[in-house]
Each structure stands twice: as structure tokens, then as C-alpha cells.
Write a protein that holds these residues in place. Structure first.
Motif, PDB file in Angstrom:
ATOM      1  N   GLN A   1       2.985  25.855  17.663  1.00 44.27           N
ATOM      2  CA  GLN A   1       2.253  26.644  18.626  1.00 44.27           C
ATOM      3  C   GLN A   1       2.649  28.050  18.060  1.00 44.27           C
ATOM      4  O   GLN A   1       1.842  29.003  18.816  1.00 44.27           O
TER       5      GLN A   1
ATOM      6  N   ARG B   1      -4.420  26.769  26.453  1.00 45.25           N
ATOM      7  CA  ARG B   1      -3.261  25.926  27.068  1.00 45.25           C
ATOM      8  C   ARG B   1      -2.475  26.542  28.127  1.00 45.25           C
ATOM      9  O   ARG B   1      -1.831  25.546  28.845  1.00 45.25           O
TER      10      ARG B   1
ATOM     11  N   GLN C   1      -7.478  23.756  22.166  1.00 44.85           N
ATOM     12  CA  GLN C   1      -6.115  23.570  22.541  1.00 44.85           C
ATOM     13  C   GLN C   1      -5.171  24.951  22.476  1.00 44.85           C
ATOM     14  O   GLN C   1      -4.288  25.043  23.286  1.00 44.85           O
TER      15      GLN C   1
END
Length: 345
Positions: A131, A111, A107
Motif C-alpha cells: 500500500q 480504499r 483499489q
């Protein structure tokens, strides 16, 4: 007439290998989702596995054959079993399970794969919340993955490296800098009953480490420094400071290295385990490729090889040595810096 092939011509084999990358990761994810490594520990019979999963028998067999091709399973006489890789790292019941870490890293590292050209044209996007690599929430959510990674690899490696130091038998206090769930410092404490330790990390991770220490009956020997290591008082009087992939967030590296030097006793040792990019930041390929998406969004945290060692020397460490370690996550560099002994100062 057959076309003559120049033996010196470049093969296009790498193109075919590139196509396999997404397939391999998707297979691993499917195996994790279906909990196949755990089921294979119970039975290798295809019919039984299909019944347990309520799955299409033929397609399940095809998936298991592909898992065998990639090295996650073995097949003999029509029956399947885990390989050592699947058994050790993809069975959820094991405390070395790394399946969730794999998905978490995907992830983070993948991404932006569908918009690389767009990021080249437009530049880094805004990065918010979890993030951000420095986000406490992100690291709290990753604590379980980190604990299993430390248990499976980093803690045994740290014990091996630290026990090899000639100074180790005389060490009394050790600091694990950015130690996350703390299994590295705890493994060292368990090797030396007279050793005391401290762990410094963000409050959510320090709390997780405290829980692990309680479970291992180490609360009385391990102190916790909860906060940003740039700002908190690390204390003094350490014989060892350990830092593994944690120095990305030092805001002033020169000042921070001096802070670590001051925290050590004379003759104390600072051990740092970090990647180091070479060949004008194009190698090692694993690090360059794994962190491409992070770099494109403005979170390029990778150090050049030699950067940390040079900062150690500039801060005043008396002796600094470096050597490469080829680990499962790629080539990293072990920098060992020693503070001058009292008679040398």
C-alpha cells in the motif's frame, strides 16, 4: 399556484451526477468481469451472448443497455457492439487493454471512501507493504498495467513531444528516469536507429523492462540502471532525460535536480511530465479527488504547479519552459529544461 423558480438559483443537478459515479464504475467492473467487450467483438446478438455467458437474458440486456448509456457499447436494431472506447481499452486481447489498470487504481484511490469522516477525526493510519507508493512489490505487480498504459498513450505522446525538439536530430543518448516497463524509451529508440538509451528504475521494474527490450531486439542499445534513483549513479553524457510522474520519490529535490543537470551534456534537455495543483491545491479536480484517499493516509505526493520548474531554475538549468497538456488522466504540465550550451557556460 406553481412555485416560481429563480433562474439564478443554484441547480441541485450536481447531486444527481454524484450518484452516477459509483454506478458507472460498477458497470465498467461488471463488463470487465463478464468479459463483455471481448464477447461483443464476436457477436452482438443478445440471445447468443446470454448463452455464451449462461446468463439471465433480461438482466444481461439491461446491463448492455446501461453500458450503451455510459458509452461503452452501441445498440442498433436490437444488436450491440463495442464503442471505440470499449474496443480499444477494455478488450483483454489488445495490448492497449486498461481494464486491470482501472481496477488497480480503484483499489488504491477508493480504499478509504467508506471512512473519510473517521480519517478526518483520527488522522492518517499506518500504511504497510504494497500500500506504500514507494513499495517495489507494488510496482512490480503493476508492471503489466503500466506497459499497456505506456503503449496506449504515454509512449506515443513522448515520441511526439521529443521529435518536436529542435535538438532531437542530433541526440545520441537518452535516459528514461523511473521508466517502469520502458516502452517510452524503446519507442524513442525505434524512431532513431542511431540513438542509444538507458532506463533507471527499481530492480523489479528494470527486470521487466529488460524483458520488453529483448522482445523488441533492443538489448544492445538500452542499458539498465537498477536501483533507487536517489542513490544510484545515473551516469553522464545524456542529450535527453525523460521523466513522467516519477519525481515524487526524490528525497532532496534541489540536490536531485543538480544530479540530473550534471548527467546532461551541454545543451542537453530534461523533459518532465507531471501534474501541478493550482487554486490553493483545489484544482484540477480530477487530481485532487483521485488522490484524496492517498492524501488522507499521509501519502500526499502531488506537486504544486510551478514547483518542479522553479527547482529546475534553481539547480542551474539555463532555460525552462512550461505548458499544460490536457490528457486522458487529467491536466498535466510539460516542463522542458535545457542545460546551457558549452559556449554559454
Amino acid at each position: 399556484m406553481p412555485c416560481e423558480i429563480n433562474d439564478d438559483a443554484q441547480s441541485f443537478g450536481p447531486l444527481a451526477q454524484w450518484l452516477q459515479g459509483p454506478v458507472l464504475l460498477a458497470l465498467a467492473e461488471a463488463a470487465i468481469e463478464l468479459d463483455l467487450p471481448e464477447l461483443l467483438a464476436q457477436t452482438g446478438d443478445l440471445d447468443a451472448l446470454a448463452r455464451m455467458l449462461g446468463a439471465h437474458r433480461v438482466n444481461l440486456g439491461l446491463l448492455l443497455d446501461a453500458m450503451t448509456a455510459m458509452g461503452l457499447a452501441v445498440k442498433q436494431d436490437g444488436r450491440y457492439a463495442n464503442t471505440a472506447l470499449g474496443e480499444m481499452y477494455l478488450r483483454r486481447q489488445r495490448d492497449t487493454y486498461l481494464g486491470d489498470m482501472l481496477i488497480n487504481l480503484k483499489q488504491m484511490q477508493h480504499r478509504h471512501l467508506d471512512k473519510l469522516a473517521e480519517l478526518v477525526r483520527s488522522g492518517p493510519p499506518e500504511v504497510h507493504g504494497a500500500q506504500r507508493l514507494s513499495s517495489p512489490e507494488r510496482w512490480r505487480a503493476s508492471a503489466g498495467h503500466l506497459a499497456n498504459y505506456q503503449r496506449a498513450y504515454l509512449a506515443p505522446l513522448a515520441v511526439e513531444l521529443v521529435e518536436a525538439l529542435p535538438e532531437f536530430p542530433a541526440m545520441k543518448r537518452a535516459l528514461d528516469l523511473g521508466g517502469g516497463p520502458g516502452l517510452v524509451i524503446m519507442a524513442l529508440l525505434e524512431r532513431r536507429p542511431d540513438l542509444r538509451g538507458a532506463l533507471c528504475d527499481l530492480p523489479p521494474l528494470a527486470e521487466v523492462a529488460r524483458e520488453h527490450a529483448a522482445a523488441r531486439n533492443l538489448e544492445g542499445r538500452l542499458a539498465f540502471i537498477a536501483g533507487d534513483y536517489n542513490q544510484v549513479d545515473l551516469g553522464q553524457g545524456y542529450d535527453l532525460i525523460w521523466a513522467s510522474h516519477t519525481l515524487y520519490y526524490a528525497k532532496d529535490m534541489d540536490a536531485f535536480m543538480q544530479k540530473l543537470l550534471a548527467a546532461l551534456n551541454p545543451g542537453g534537455v530534461f523533459i518532465c511530465l507531471h501534474e501541478g495543483l493550482t487554486e490553493a491545491r483545489t484544482a484540477p479536480s480530477l487530481h485532487v479527488l483521485a488522490r484524496l484517499c492517498l492524501a488522507l493516509e499521509g501519502q500526499d505526493v502531488s506537486f504544486d504547479h510551478g514547483f518542479l520548474a522553479e527547482n529546475m531554475r534553481r539547480a542551474g538549468f539555463a532555460r525552462v519552459t512550461s505548458r499544460p497538456i490536457d490528457g486522458p488522466m487529467g491536466l498535466v504540465w510539460l516542463d522542458v529544461a535545457r542545460k546551457a550550451r558549452a559556449e554559454e557556460q
